[in-house]
Enzyme design. Structure first.
Site, PDB file in Angstrom:
ATOM      1  N   GLY A  45      45.796 -19.278  62.177  1.00 42.96           N
ATOM      2  CA  GLY A  45      46.573 -18.947  63.372  1.00 42.96           C
ATOM      3  C   GLY A  45      47.503 -20.098  63.698  1.00 42.96           C
TER       4      GLY A  45
ATOM      5  N   GLY B  62      48.803 -23.299  64.259  1.00 43.58           N
ATOM      6  CA  GLY B  62      48.085 -24.542  64.022  1.00 43.58           C
ATOM      7  C   GLY B  62      48.142 -25.530  65.171  1.00 43.58           C
TER       8      GLY B  62
ATOM      9  CG  ASP C 117      45.464 -25.356  61.740  1.00 40.96           C
ATOM     10  OD1 ASP C 117      46.597 -24.902  61.449  1.00 40.96           O
ATOM     11  OD2 ASP C 117      44.416 -24.713  61.575  1.00 40.96           O
TER      12      ASP C 117
ATOM     13  CB  THR D 241      46.420 -19.469  56.651  1.00 40.26           C
ATOM     14  OG1 THR D 241      47.661 -19.947  57.118  1.00 40.26           O
ATOM     15  CG2 THR D 241      45.515 -20.641  56.321  1.00 40.26           C
TER      16      THR D 241
ATOM     17  NE  ARG E 287      53.414 -26.233  62.050  1.00 40.57           N
ATOM     18  CZ  ARG E 287      52.397 -25.476  61.669  1.00 40.57           C
ATOM     19  NH1 ARG E 287      52.133 -25.337  60.385  1.00 40.57           N
ATOM     20  NH2 ARG E 287      51.646 -24.851  62.537  1.00 40.57           N
ATOM     21  CB  VAL E 288      51.686 -31.688  59.173  1.00 42.27           C
ATOM     22  CG1 VAL E 288      50.278 -31.552  58.616  1.00 42.27           C
ATOM     23  CG2 VAL E 288      52.574 -32.451  58.200  1.00 42.27           C
TER      24      VAL E 288
HETATM   25  N1  ASP Z   1      47.143 -22.411  60.704  1.00 44.85           N
HETATM   26  C1  ASP Z   1      48.310 -22.337  59.854  1.00 44.85           C
HETATM   27  C2  ASP Z   1      49.312 -23.362  60.312  1.00 44.85           C
HETATM   28  O1  ASP Z   1      49.549 -23.462  61.499  1.00 44.85           O
HETATM   29  C3  ASP Z   1      48.968 -21.000  59.847  1.00 44.85           C
HETATM   30  C4  ASP Z   1      48.071 -19.808  59.820  1.00 44.85           C
HETATM   31  O2  ASP Z   1      46.876 -19.918  59.714  1.00 44.85           O
HETATM   32  O3  ASP Z   1      48.606 -18.713  59.885  1.00 44.85           O
HETATM   33  O4  ASP Z   1      49.897 -24.012  59.500  1.00 44.85           O
END
Ligand code: ASP
Length: 307
Positions: free
Chosen positions: A227, A229, A207, A176, A204-205
């Site tokens: 990370g 979410g 964070d 991300t 799926r949504v």
């Molecule tokens: N935070 C992002 C999500 O969960 C994924 C990521 O940052 O790796 O959609």
């Protein structure tokens, strides 16, 4: 006011050999943002330019080269937020757009809403003049086939196993992108863009598009999270950083406290970047890696794989 900008390329584990590309990509993206700030441009323009450069770089999990969902297509999420009047715009579930962060900005500037999702977001993007663009790269498609085959037995029962699997193999998530900046006028802005987590359920949504969870800006702090979410959503991590600073904590202390809490509560595989109104950039993460780059004032851009 001291100008500053910090950007991340996702918390996780970068494959050996890809480190240099990630750091070069981040340094170039932050340079693009720095040129805007140094020329008297706005924090919003700077974080958008930084995130666009990262979305266009296929090694990151945002825009072109984003990860595929369980059904094999991209659903892209993004958010922008500015301290002035808490202006904010977000999109989720965009399938065929090159720069979701710019669509999020249009939501902020051209609508009365905060977030548009799915078909509605896609339709809005077209009306705003964003052409059709397939973000799926052959590399991500091949990766998806590989992971789908190997994950079938893990996914067998229910999604909790998927979470554990992603935790044990953080290289499956990550990538991300996000940026936070303060401009010469003291305005703060943050932008975050993602393909989400690999093999996520359709719809799926995470964070990233949710203000106060994966992306936030107020008068004192701008921040972006990365990370898994689901943990960042539960803890409203970026807003929590701001609250701690508003209550008197230093930025590094606030970021560390929020990260520690994410560790205690969820053992979460997450990372955070933030900048404050004094131009202090901070990055912390609980994963092995979180490539990031930053500058403050006249200092050169520094790019690092981990803190
Ligand atoms: N935070 C992002 C999500 O969960 C994924 C990521 O940052 O790796 O959609």
């Amino acid at each position: 006011m001291t100008i500053a900008l910090i950007a991340h390329g996702g918390a996780g584990k970068w494959r050996p050999g890809s480190d240099d590309d990630a750091l070069q990509g981040l340094a170039a993206a932050v340079e693009a943002g720095r040129a805007i700030l140094a020329g008297g441009g706005s924090a919003m323009d700077a974080v958008c330019a930084t995130v666009v450069a990262l979305e266009d770089n296929p090694i990151f999990n945002a825009g072109t080269g984003a990860v595929l969902n369980f059904d094999g297509f991209c659903e892209l999420d993004a958010c922008v937020m500015e301290s002035r009047e808490s202006r904010v715009g977000a999109v989720s579930g965009l399938q065929r757009v090159r720069n979701p962060v710019l669509v999020a900005r249009k939501v902020m500037e051209q609508t009365d809403h905060v977030m548009l999702t799915g078909d509605g977001a896609q339709r809005f993007a077209r009306v705003m003049g964003f052409p059709d663009h397939d973000p799926v790269t052959p590399e991500r498609r091949a990766d998806w086939f590989d992971k789908r085959n190997r994950i079938d037995e893990v996914l067998g029962e229910h999604a909790l196993k998927m979470r554990r699997f992603l935790k044990d193999h953080p290289e499956y998530a990550g990538g991300t992108v996000g940026a936070a900046a303060v401009d010469a006028g003291g305005v703060l802005a943050a932008a975050t863009s993602t393909g989400g987590v690999t093999l996520k359920m359709v719809g799926r949504v995470g964070d990233s598009p949710v203000p106060g969870a994966g992306n936030y800006a107020c008068a004192r702090v701008a921040a972006s999270a990365t990370g898994t979410g689901e943990f960042v959503l539960r803890s409203l991590a970026t807003r929590s950083i701001a609250e701690r600073v508003e209550q008197g904590a230093g930025l590094a202390q606030a970021v560390e406290a929020v990260l520690a809490r994410l560790g205690e509560d969820y053992d979460a595989d997450v990372g955070l970047i933030a900048v404050d109104d004094r131009g202090t950039p901070v990055a912390r993460h609980r994963t092995r890696d979180m490539p990031h780059a930053f500058f403050s004032g006249d200092s050169p851009v520094v790019a690092r794989m981990r803190v």
